[in-house]
Design a protein around this motif. Structure first.
Motif, mmCIF file in Angstrom:
data_model
loop_
_atom_site.group_PDB
_atom_site.id
_atom_site.type_symbol
_atom_site.label_atom_id
_atom_site.label_comp_id
_atom_site.label_asym_id
_atom_site.label_seq_id
_atom_site.Cartn_x
_atom_site.Cartn_y
_atom_site.Cartn_z
ATOM 1 N N THR A 136 -2.877 -6.772 8.972
ATOM 2 C CA THR A 136 -2.015 -6.389 7.867
ATOM 3 C C THR A 136 -0.573 -6.760 8.167
ATOM 4 O O THR A 136 -0.098 -6.636 9.294
ATOM 5 N N ASN A 137 0.107 -7.251 7.149
ATOM 6 C CA ASN A 137 1.524 -7.645 7.217
ATOM 7 C C ASN A 137 1.797 -8.841 8.122
ATOM 8 O O ASN A 137 2.953 -9.159 8.397
ATOM 9 N N ASN A 152 0.902 -11.136 2.928
ATOM 10 C CA ASN A 152 1.780 -10.833 1.802
ATOM 11 C C ASN A 152 1.191 -11.291 0.466
ATOM 12 O O ASN A 152 0.837 -12.460 0.293
ATOM 13 N N TYR A 174 -0.134 0.788 11.705
ATOM 14 C CA TYR A 174 -0.303 0.679 10.251
ATOM 15 C C TYR A 174 -0.806 1.989 9.639
ATOM 16 O O TYR A 174 -0.449 2.324 8.497
ATOM 17 N N GLN A 208 5.913 -8.587 14.325
ATOM 18 C CA GLN A 208 5.779 -9.168 12.994
ATOM 19 C C GLN A 208 7.172 -9.307 12.377
ATOM 20 O O GLN A 208 7.805 -8.309 12.037
ATOM 21 N N GLY A 211 6.812 -9.619 8.317
ATOM 22 C CA GLY A 211 6.084 -8.415 7.912
ATOM 23 C C GLY A 211 6.887 -7.139 8.014
ATOM 24 O O GLY A 211 6.408 -6.075 7.603
ATOM 25 N N GLY A 385 9.567 -7.536 5.243
ATOM 26 C CA GLY A 385 8.650 -6.457 4.884
ATOM 27 C C GLY A 385 7.980 -6.743 3.557
ATOM 28 O O GLY A 385 8.472 -7.540 2.749
ATOM 29 N N ALA A 386 6.867 -6.073 3.310
ATOM 30 C CA ALA A 386 6.088 -6.312 2.098
ATOM 31 C C ALA A 386 6.885 -6.028 0.841
ATOM 32 O O ALA A 386 6.660 -6.645 -0.207
#
Length: 421
Positions: A136-137, A152, A174, A208, A211, A385-386
């Motif tokens: 994730t991310n 993303n 996460y 990340q 991310g 970041g998302a």
């Protein structure tokens, strides 16, 4: 036409950073960008991590000018050149050997995404398996193979096709504190009913960047390495943004004491901003047939020259990493003071080396507003970041203490202005 009109009229709508920083830049030196109108901007972005050693570092520009004037080879495909040989020897002597790393080097196409494509293709060839686990991310590039491993939503939607053969699992942290997300990975790998096919590889960023400056704990990375080794799964570390000193060491995985099977390196490896990317692999994984992954510009000899000079200038002893550690202490302390001074922002401080973020998940629009206010005050700083909720600090690794303090003070003023709106 003047100012930005020519870009608005003729350049594609895909352009991005020009919208955040709407001036015409003309010159750069060290940590300072200069616009056509003469205004100077402190650079806390470093070309998304491309110019770790600062803009137009004189050690590199001097070597490049000398090479050009000597009539050195510029384009060589993957033929043997003296510039490539000299880089390989310097990389072996100054980076790999001191760290006890036994890697072969592949010169991929000159982008980070192409290095990732190479790593994924090679992992699948070497294992005979298709599936890859990503997190994730994660951000690994925007060509289709790399995009499949990228998390993303905005970038994935632009692909326009199905993005398969990648399973996504939660990165460290996460699911919140106290939960080791690798419990899920290990359980799914060992459960024949989980639906997770045994992967060829796991690809991970130890920090990340795009991310949101999420930093994996050393213990988590060590366990990930153990899980993959026990099951003959190749571990790919994507060090494209967090490598070449950005994390405080040459490789970002050094702190955890692990040895990946494959490592992707790009962005600052050329040192001068010239395009260059490499894939490092354990020798037994090198199952390529000649020409199986090729590309017209995988022989950027100018980049080899500046890359070699950077290694010889900055990595022959510990002086450079000692200086990065000093600047990290300065940056982290300043960001923690800012977070304490502005509790309404709900900031958390994340990062390692000179790769830091002020994250405000409860106010995701704040980071973008601060970036705009900072630009008005002469600082180039981006978000990540998302939800673009993280104000991302990527100053040059060569930035002076005075420049860093001056830039942070302007960011603080920008934050106060953004909160006052």
């Amino acid at each position: 036409m003047s100012d930005l009109a020519v870009f608005d009229q003729y350049e594609s709508e895909v352009r991005g950073y020009i919208r955040s920083f709407p001036v015409v830049f003309e010159r750069a030196q060290g940590s300072v960008l200069t616009a056509e109108d003469g205004r100077e901007y402190l650079d806390f972005f470093s070309g998304a991590g491309v110019v770790n050693y600062g803009h137009n570092n004189p050690a590199f520009t001097r070597a490049l000018v000398e090479y050009l004037q000597s009539g050195g080879i510029i384009h060589g495909l993957d033929m043997a050149t003296s510039a490539k040989r000299d880089f390989i020897e310097a990389f072996q002597r100054l980076v790999l050997a001191p760290r006890g790393l036994d890697y072969k080097i592949q010169f991929t196409g000159p982008t980070g995404a192409n290095a990732v494509e190479s790593a994924l293709k090679l992992a699948r060839q070497a294992t005979g398996r298709q599936n890859v686990v990503a997190f994730t991310n994660g951000f690994h590039g925007l060509s289709l193979g790399a995009l499949a491993a990228t998390g993303n939503e905005k970038y994935r939607a632009a692909g326009g096709v199905s993005l398969g053969d990648v399973a996504r699992l939660p990165y460290d942290g996460y699911l919140g504190g106290g939960i080791d997300t690798l419990d899920l990975l290990e359980r799914m790998l060992d459960d024949p009913g989980s639906g997770l096919d045994l992967p060829a590889a796991v690809i991970v960023e130890t920090i990340q960047g795009e991310g949101g400056i999420n930093v994996a704990r050393a213990e988590w990375l060590q366990r990930l390495r153990a899980i993959t080794e026990e099951r003959s799964i190749l571990l790919i570390v994507d060090d494209i943004q967090s490598g070449v000193g950005r994390s405080g060491a040459f490789f970002s995985f050094e702190q955890a004491g692990i040895v990946p099977d494959l490592v992707t390196v790009s962005k600052s490896i050329s040192a001068s901003g010239l395009p260059m990317a490499i894939l490092l692999m354990r020798p037994e994984i090198d199952v390529w047939k000649p020409g199986a992954h090729t590309g017209t510009f995988r022989g950027n000899n100018l980049a080899f020259v500046s890359a070699r000079v950077a290694l010889e200038t900055y990595w022959a002893d510990t002086a450079f990493t000692d200086a990065i550690a000093e600047r990290e202490t300065q940056l982290r302390a300043a960001l923690e003071r800012i977070a304490e001074e502005f509790p309404a922002a709900g900031f958390t401080v994340r990062g390692r080396g000179l790769m830091y973020g002020l994250a405000s998940p409860s106010r995701p629009q704040l980071a973008g507003a601060v970036s705009q206010e900072a630009f008005a005050r002469g600082v180039v700083i981006e978000t990540s970041g998302a939800r673009d909720e993280v104000l991302k600090f990527l100053p040059a690794l060569t930035i002076t203490a005075e420049e860093l303090d001056r830039g942070i003070a302007r960011v603080r003023e920008a934050l106060a202005a953004a909160l006052a709106v």
